[in-house]
Design an enzyme around this catalytic site. Structure first.
Site, PDB file in Angstrom:
ATOM      1  N   SER A 294      51.524  23.822  18.625  1.00 26.54           N
ATOM      2  CA  SER A 294      52.367  22.984  19.478  1.00 26.54           C
ATOM      3  C   SER A 294      53.826  23.327  19.227  1.00 26.54           C
ATOM      4  O   SER A 294      54.219  23.650  18.099  1.00 26.54           O
ATOM      5  CB  SER A 294      52.114  21.502  19.166  1.00 26.54           C
ATOM      6  OG  SER A 294      53.131  20.684  19.709  1.00 26.54           O
ATOM      7  N   ARG A 333      35.347  40.578  66.092  1.00 21.41           N
ATOM      8  CA  ARG A 333      36.325  40.810  65.030  1.00 21.41           C
ATOM      9  C   ARG A 333      37.249  39.601  64.979  1.00 21.41           C
ATOM     10  O   ARG A 333      37.701  39.098  66.013  1.00 21.41           O
ATOM     11  CB  ARG A 333      37.159  42.073  65.309  1.00 21.41           C
ATOM     12  CG  ARG A 333      36.358  43.375  65.359  1.00 21.41           C
ATOM     13  CD  ARG A 333      36.023  43.912  63.985  1.00 21.41           C
ATOM     14  NE  ARG A 333      37.220  44.174  63.222  1.00 21.41           N
ATOM     15  CZ  ARG A 333      38.024  45.222  63.427  1.00 21.41           C
ATOM     16  NH1 ARG A 333      37.741  46.091  64.388  1.00 21.41           N
ATOM     17  NH2 ARG A 333      39.088  45.396  62.700  1.00 21.41           N
TER      18      ARG A 333
END
Length: 494
Positions: A294, A333
């Site tokens: 930490s 497409r």
């Protein structure tokens, strides 16, 4: 242009840091990917896959006498990603809407004049990009698979070593009844085996894409289907009965399998994080240089792998949802749906690779604390054996009356605090005392005697793991030439 290694030559060490070209995020890149998988997802790797498709395409066409063999050979010699600048191609892609168009232009300019008419013969941009994305996914999966297999091995070791290590099970966030840590680890193993099998199935079914401008392969004349099959063989991909330009099931299967594996690793990581809480402390992640530290609290040892895998798992469902949303495509497409798939798919592969790699490390180094498990199991004063006591009483009192008697004793023990144990509260109840001797009650309060079939389930999971190992040869092999997945014969995909 500056040379760079091709994907098959890259062998980064595991968890050695981010692959910047894969993400473009130098500060976050190392947190959610893993170097070995990321190396298969870089811009250079995708560019090489695109060129592998172009080379295989003309070679397949030459085999069907559609393209002159010398032209195919000349084109193949230029299909080396080190010869092209992915940054320049990326900027040029904006004009056409995809990077294949400028790449085909650059490739055409690079080959001899007499070979130029045959570059990209009969194909459309989607054919090349779809197939390249499939190739990249296959290559990344082969690397990811090594971490997945190792993570399963680690889970199996934990299950075997702690088959009979008793701990408390927790349901709805509360202590429930006794179980074993071996069974918990066996559950993790089952997640990895199940998700891994689904991923292998999805990967083997990934097909080549070749349909031409509108899915008819008109540019090849009658040779079209044969060229497509030869292309699949050359790339080590599945064949397909017909092009899948707007029929996106192969990528949906892959996305769902990746999402399930990512979710599975998230569940394992969440379990580890909860078990590693200070008040629980039944497991801890392995320590490494600076791991879990930490910036403000020197005493902290955070479960970093658990945290990062859980975070990745929470991102996965949205990527899977994007793939499914994008798959609703129009006519022959798509206008936008296809384009929406590219980055989410690569992100999903990358996140899954990182999560699996960290799960492997987390399970490999996991510190198991049976003493804390025993202490937490005993902390309830025997209340977690209430079900066992009620089961012993049911024969004489009936199920409902037995449940009520045990509930009364449990309530009395909770209200009284430390001066009245659950055992004493049970003995003080005339209905209980009439049915059970002290010795019988003590047996009912022994957690080792209320584990049901936990050991059987652990053994089943281990047998499943061993069976998978015995038949894993097809899933583990990787192509020698780095072009495609040659771990089994290409099969037809629907």
């Amino acid at each position: 242009m500056r040379p760079s290694s091709s994907p098959s030559e890259l062998q980064p060490s595991e968890h050695s840091g981010p692959a910047p070209h894969a993400t473009g995020r130098l500060l976050f890149g190392g947190l959610f990917g893993t170097a070995s998988v990321d190396a298969e997802l870089t811009d250079r790797a995708l560019l090489q896959a695109l060129l592998d498709v172009e080379r295989a395409l003309v070679e397949a066409a030459a085999e069907e006498d559609v393209v002159p063999t010398p032209a195919a050979e000349a084109i193949g010699r230029e299909c080396d990603a080190r010869r092209y600048d992915p940054v320049a191609l990326g900027w040029a892609a904006e004009a056409a809407g995809n990077p294949v168009v400028p790449l085909v232009g650059a490739l055409t300019a690079a080959v001899p004049v007499d070979a130029r008419p045959w570059v990209h013969i009969g194909a459309t941009s989607q054919d090349v990009l779809d197939t390249a994305l499939v190739l990249v996914a296959v290559r990344a999966e082969a690397v990811l698979r090594r971490d997945l297999d190792a993570a399963a091995d680690a889970a199996a070791r934990l299950a075997e070593e702690h088959r009979d290590t008793v701990m408390v099970a927790r349901t709805l966030g509360q202590q429930a009844s006794p179980t074993t840590f071996g069974l918990k680890a066996a559950g993790w193993l089952a997640i990895l085996l199940d998700a891994g099998a689904r991923l292998a199935t999805a990967r083997r079914g990934l097909p080549v894409q070749l349909g031409g401008a509108a899915g008819t392969l008109a540019g090849f004349g009658p040779a079209g289907p044969a060229v497509a099959d030869r292309l699949a063989d050359r790339l080590g991909l599945a064949t397909t009965r017909l092009p899948w330009h707007t029929r996106r099931q192969p990528l949906l299967d892959l996305s769902a399998a990746l999402g399930a594996l990512l979710t599975g690793t998230g569940k394992i990581a969440l379990d580890v994080g909860l078990l590693a809480q200070s008040e629980v402390a039944e497991v801890a992640e392995g320590a490494g240089s600076g791991r879990g530290g930490s910036s403000a609290m020197p005493h902290k040892r955070n479960p970093v792998d658990s945290i990062l895998v859980t975070a990745a798992a929470r991102r996965g469902p949205h990527l899977v949802a994007t793939m499914f949303s994008a798959a609703v495509q129009e006519h022959e497409r798509a206008a936008g749906g296809w384009h929406a798939e590219w980055e989410p798919l690569l992100d999903l592969v990358r996140l899954t690779g990182g999560a699996v790699g960290r799960t492997r490390r987390m399970l490999d180094g996991l510190l198991v604390r049976p003493d804390r498990m025993r202490a937490n199991l005993a902390a309830s004063g025997g209340l977690v054996l209430a079900e066992a006591v009620a089961a012993r009483l049911a024969g004489g009192l009936g199920r409902g009356a037995a449940h009520d008697a045990v509930a009364r004793a449990a309530g009395a023990a909770r209200r009284a605090g430390s001066w009245l144990t659950f055992r004493d509260a049970l003995l003080a109840d005339p209905a209980v005392a009439a049915q059970l001797t002290e010795e019988e009650l003590d047996r009912a309060l022994d957690p080792h005697l209320w584990l049901g079939s936990a050991g059987v389930f652990v053994d089943r999971a281990l047998a499943w793991h061993h069976e998978r190992h015995a038949g894993a040869g097809l899933d583990r092999a990787r192509p020698a030439d780095g072009v495609g997945a040659a771990d089994d014969q290409p099969r037809e995909s629907t």
